[in-house]
Design an enzyme around this catalytic site. Structure first.
Site, PDB file in Angstrom:
ATOM      1  N   GLY A 196       0.812  -1.242   0.023  1.00 53.45           N
ATOM      2  CA  GLY A 196      -0.001   0.057   0.080  1.00 53.45           C
ATOM      3  C   GLY A 196       0.744   1.217   0.110  1.00 53.45           C
ATOM      4  O   GLY A 196       0.203   2.476  -0.277  1.00 53.45           O
ATOM      5  N   MET A 210       4.648   6.828  -3.321  1.00 54.41           N
ATOM      6  CA  MET A 210       5.844   7.498  -3.312  1.00 54.41           C
ATOM      7  C   MET A 210       5.422   9.015  -4.040  1.00 54.41           C
ATOM      8  O   MET A 210       4.815   8.968  -5.132  1.00 54.41           O
ATOM      9  CB  MET A 210       6.860   6.943  -4.271  1.00 54.41           C
ATOM     10  CG  MET A 210       8.005   7.860  -4.365  1.00 54.41           C
ATOM     11  SD  MET A 210       9.367   6.699  -4.926  1.00 54.41           S
ATOM     12  CE  MET A 210      10.632   7.837  -5.004  1.00 54.41           C
ATOM     13  N   PRO A 211       5.377  10.216  -3.435  1.00 50.84           N
ATOM     14  CA  PRO A 211       5.265  11.495  -4.051  1.00 50.84           C
ATOM     15  C   PRO A 211       6.127  11.686  -5.196  1.00 50.84           C
ATOM     16  O   PRO A 211       7.097  11.300  -5.334  1.00 50.84           O
ATOM     17  CB  PRO A 211       5.637  12.633  -3.110  1.00 50.84           C
ATOM     18  CG  PRO A 211       5.574  11.698  -1.778  1.00 50.84           C
ATOM     19  CD  PRO A 211       6.187  10.348  -2.161  1.00 50.84           C
ATOM     20  N   LEU A 216      12.755  16.541  -3.580  1.00 46.11           N
ATOM     21  CA  LEU A 216      13.678  17.747  -3.452  1.00 46.11           C
ATOM     22  C   LEU A 216      15.040  16.770  -3.679  1.00 46.11           C
ATOM     23  O   LEU A 216      15.199  16.155  -2.464  1.00 46.11           O
ATOM     24  CB  LEU A 216      13.507  18.483  -2.382  1.00 46.11           C
ATOM     25  CG  LEU A 216      14.632  19.577  -2.238  1.00 46.11           C
ATOM     26  CD1 LEU A 216      14.576  20.776  -3.043  1.00 46.11           C
ATOM     27  CD2 LEU A 216      14.669  20.314  -0.866  1.00 46.11           C
ATOM     28  N   ASP A 249      15.454  13.538  -1.131  1.00 43.22           N
ATOM     29  CA  ASP A 249      16.060  12.687  -1.568  1.00 43.22           C
ATOM     30  C   ASP A 249      17.798  13.006  -1.010  1.00 43.22           C
ATOM     31  O   ASP A 249      18.126  14.216  -1.366  1.00 43.22           O
ATOM     32  CB  ASP A 249      16.049  12.627  -2.976  1.00 43.22           C
ATOM     33  CG  ASP A 249      17.118  11.589  -3.659  1.00 43.22           C
ATOM     34  OD1 ASP A 249      16.517  10.374  -3.703  1.00 43.22           O
ATOM     35  OD2 ASP A 249      18.285  11.843  -3.853  1.00 43.22           O
ATOM     36  N   TYR A 261      26.161  12.505   0.224  1.00 40.33           N
ATOM     37  CA  TYR A 261      25.905  14.173   0.002  1.00 40.33           C
ATOM     38  C   TYR A 261      26.529  15.226   1.202  1.00 40.33           C
ATOM     39  O   TYR A 261      26.447  16.514   0.565  1.00 40.33           O
ATOM     40  CB  TYR A 261      24.574  14.455  -0.157  1.00 40.33           C
ATOM     41  CG  TYR A 261      23.927  13.563  -1.477  1.00 40.33           C
ATOM     42  CD1 TYR A 261      24.497  13.298  -2.450  1.00 40.33           C
ATOM     43  CD2 TYR A 261      22.485  13.620  -1.657  1.00 40.33           C
ATOM     44  CE1 TYR A 261      24.091  12.232  -3.510  1.00 40.33           C
ATOM     45  CE2 TYR A 261      22.041  12.986  -2.619  1.00 40.33           C
ATOM     46  CZ  TYR A 261      22.751  12.367  -3.759  1.00 40.33           C
ATOM     47  OH  TYR A 261      22.044  11.723  -4.595  1.00 40.33           O
ATOM     48  N   SER A 279      18.564  14.462 -11.710  1.00 37.11           N
ATOM     49  CA  SER A 279      19.218  15.365 -12.699  1.00 37.11           C
ATOM     50  C   SER A 279      18.091  15.531 -13.904  1.00 37.11           C
ATOM     51  O   SER A 279      18.376  15.401 -15.102  1.00 37.11           O
ATOM     52  CB  SER A 279      20.489  15.178 -13.345  1.00 37.11           C
ATOM     53  OG  SER A 279      21.467  15.084 -12.240  1.00 37.11           O
ATOM     54  N   ASN A 293       8.393  23.592  -9.588  1.00 28.45           N
ATOM     55  CA  ASN A 293       8.778  22.236  -9.855  1.00 28.45           C
ATOM     56  C   ASN A 293       7.359  21.390  -9.438  1.00 28.45           C
ATOM     57  O   ASN A 293       7.392  20.232 -10.004  1.00 28.45           O
ATOM     58  CB  ASN A 293       9.963  21.609  -9.180  1.00 28.45           C
ATOM     59  CG  ASN A 293      11.185  22.493  -9.460  1.00 28.45           C
ATOM     60  OD1 ASN A 293      11.262  23.057 -10.321  1.00 28.45           O
ATOM     61  ND2 ASN A 293      12.251  22.263  -8.501  1.00 28.45           N
TER      62      ASN A 293
END
Length: 316
Positions: free
Chosen positions: A15, A18-19, A23, A55, A60, A218, A282
């Site tokens: 169930g 994921m949006p 970002l 994300d 990073y 990207s 976006n």
């Protein structure tokens, strides 16, 4: 504001959704500078504007800031979708995966992540990992290391540390390495560079056939970074005449056109930006549709040299 989501399958909690727009928070060395201070500010603004997917990765240098912003937002953790990644430049093997995941939990101040990915299937041939080659690197291939790391992610998933698991930068052969083992879970997501200058129809078709959600990074070909690399990308996507013409006809920006091109292929995107205005832009890509001819025109921009990140095809 309620933004569109897509269902996740395979290695995902039943169930789970994921949006579509997230970002991105990864730096490229040139262009936008990202660190924990900047990621905290950007994440706070993104959440304030209604964004709910973020994300990041162990590599990073932005996870601490993101964790601080999420904690300060007072938004229930269950309403925010957080993706992080293990490996590269850290070791790619079973035990290191758990060490890296503990770091993710600590830096993001969370017991779990919504999506945990293996960042890369190995190192590009001819390069040497920062910590040297691990024991799982055999016969000039990273296959055993990929398999070990995927076993670790499955164990983390079964213990509730990740609500979904997947991979990043995996081509069909890399996916096959982990999918061909009996009893293995199929990844829920494959996050790969994809934009009108670089798209992979065979990989997208393979993922769709196995219900692996294709997630593009990207999606605008990182123009802030690639302007420093004119030999690779002489004409940036914002300046491409085809993109600009289509944008003008829809009264949208070139970025919105490129993101819409991805979304109309049922891909999810995580563009990276520090600008609140660009964040709003976006997310404002669901009130128009590209024609079949426009989609074909954008897909025809493909050029083998126009890529932002290393080519996973070169990873054994």
């Amino acid at each position: 504001v309620c933004y569109p989501t897509v269902p996740l399958h395979n290695g995902a909690t039943p169930g789970m959704r994921m949006p579509v727009v997230g970002l991105g928070t990864g730096p490229y060395g040139t262009g936008e500078h990202w660190d924990n201070t900047i990621s905290e500010k950007a994440t706070a603004e993104w959440l304030e504007l209604g964004g709910r997917r973020i994300d990041t990765s162990t590599s990073y240098g932005t996870q601490i800031g993101i964790g601080n912003a999420i904690a300060a937002s007072k938004i229930p953790r269950s309403e925010i979708f957080v993706t992080s990644k293990i490996a590269q430049p850290y070791p790619l093997d079973y035990n290191s995966s758990f060490t890296q995941f503990k770091q993710i939990q600590e830096q993001l101040q969370t017991d779990y992540v919504d999506l945990l990915l293996i960042h890369w299937p190995g190192w590009v041939k001819g390069t040497t990992p920062r910590d040297g080659f691990p024991p799982c690197y055999e016969n000039d291939t990273w296959k055993k290391c990929r398999v070990e790391a995927w076993k670790a992610l499955q164990d983390i998933f079964h213990k509730g540390g990740a609500k979904a698991i997947g991979v990043s930068n995996f081509e069909i052969n890399h996916l096959s390495d982990i999918m061909e083992i009996p009893g293995n879970i199929i990844p829920a997501v494959n996050q790969v560079e994809c934009h009108p200058y670089w798209h992979e129809p065979e990989l997208i078709a393979f993922c769709k056939s196995h219900k692996i959600q294709f997630n593009t990074y990207s999606p605008f070909a990182a123009p802030d970074h690639m302007k420093f690399n004119p030999a690779v990308m002489p004409v940036l996507l914002p300046n491409n005449t085809v993109v600009k013409s289509i944008a003008s006809s829809h009264k949208k920006s070139p970025a919105q056109v490129c993101f819409r091109w991805a979304v109309q292929q049922n891909l999810v995107i995580n563009p990276r930006t520090l600008s609140g205005d660009h964040m709003k832009e976006n997310m404002d890509i669901f009130d128009f549709k590209l024609t079949d001819e426009e989609m074909k025109s954008l897909s025809a921009l493909n050029h083998p040299m126009r890529k932002v990140c290393p080519d996973p095809h070169k990873i054994e």
